[in-house]
Design a protein around this motif. Structure first.
Motif, PDB file in Angstrom:
ATOM      1  N   VAL A 177       0.870  -1.185   0.000  1.00 43.79           N
ATOM      2  CA  VAL A 177       0.000   0.000   0.000  1.00 43.79           C
ATOM      3  C   VAL A 177       0.900   1.227   0.000  1.00 43.79           C
ATOM      4  N   GLU A 178       1.092   1.832  -1.150  1.00 48.13           N
ATOM      5  CA  GLU A 178       1.995   2.968  -1.292  1.00 48.13           C
ATOM      6  C   GLU A 178       1.303   4.282  -0.916  1.00 48.13           C
ATOM      7  N   SER A 181      -2.013   5.785  -2.584  1.00 51.59           N
ATOM      8  CA  SER A 181      -2.663   4.706  -3.326  1.00 51.59           C
ATOM      9  C   SER A 181      -4.104   4.546  -2.862  1.00 51.59           C
ATOM     10  N   SER A 183      -7.229   1.604  -2.591  1.00 50.25           N
ATOM     11  CA  SER A 183      -7.671   0.214  -2.641  1.00 50.25           C
ATOM     12  C   SER A 183      -9.182   0.212  -2.458  1.00 50.25           C
ATOM     13  N   ASN A 198      -3.745  -1.026  -3.993  1.00 55.71           N
ATOM     14  CA  ASN A 198      -2.564  -0.207  -4.286  1.00 55.71           C
ATOM     15  C   ASN A 198      -2.642   0.456  -5.663  1.00 55.71           C
TER      16      ASN A 198
END
Length: 232
Positions: A177-178, A181, A183, A198
């Motif tokens: 999970v940057e 990002s 989701s 991500n």
């Protein structure tokens, strides 16, 4: 019943290699501010948003500010989306933490990890999942088609995704999970459906529960399609 799990943009702690935790005054860096500004366009295709809920920390506030200003709504602050309380680890350089015995536990058996003077990752998952599911029920609307945003932190979002995927918390380090990002999880009566993980580009239009399945004799509307989604 769809939530977009948004991680805050890149922070000054991210670039300095420090575990920020709940340390006050951690801002987005210049790139993180650019990421926050870009979220408005990236999220546009997802459709109308019922709510924007965020962690109380400053980096999450800065991340959602362009979005809520564009939408003309007030964000909601929920303590349950707060960053992990890393206790005595907070504010320390990551390179120092690598030599701590607890580091291997966090990597290999996170469900057993309790940070000194802080909380355990199992506690984090319990509070975050409870928050997301409760908020999702609130904002999904009578027809269950509502879409909303939860802006939180990396380990918190990974814990929620692990629950949605039916994974044990000990496997959550497999999820990436940057910063900035998105989701996407849709909660149905039967189970959660994970639509994206991500995503660092523009979201596509989010599909609601397939109505065609509800019309199929002997088939529950929440059952997954054998062979994969039909794209209709």
């Amino acid at each position: 019943m769809t939530v977009i799990l948004l991680r805050h943009g890149r922070s000054t702690a991210n670039t300095s290699g420090v575990l920020a935790g709940r340390t006050p005054g951690v801002d987005l860096d210049e790139h993180g501010r650019s990421q926050a500004a870009a979220i408005v366009e990236r999220i546009a295709a997802a459709g109308p948003l019922a709510a924007v809920v965020r962690s109380p920390l400053q980096r999450c506030e800065q991340t959602v500010t362009p979005l809520v200003q564009h939408l003309g709504i007030d964000e909601i602050v929920d303590e349950r989306l707060l960053e992990v309380d890393y206790g005595q680890w907070s504010g320390r350089p990551i390179k120092e933490l690598l030599s701590e015995p607890l580091w291997r536990v966090v990597q290999q058996q996170p469900s057993a990890a309790i940070f000194p003077g802080g909380e355990g990752l199992a506690q984090v998952q319990a509070r975050a999942v409870a928050a997301v599911r409760e908020l999702d029920a609130r904002f999904s609307g009578e027809d269950g088609a509502g879409v909303w945003v939860a802006c939180s932190h990396g380990d918190v979002i990974k814990a929620v995704l692990a629950d949605a995927m039916g994974m044990h918390l000990d496997s959550f380090q497999r999820i990436v999970v940057e910063p900035a990002s998105m989701s996407v999880v849709r909660y149905s009566v039967a189970r959660p459906y994970v639509h994206a993980v991500n995503c660092t580009s523009t979201l596509q239009k989010l599909a609601s529960a397939p109505k065609s399945e509800a019309k199929t004799e002997g088939k529950h509307a929440d059952e997954a399609v054998v062979g994969g989604s039909t794209g209709t």
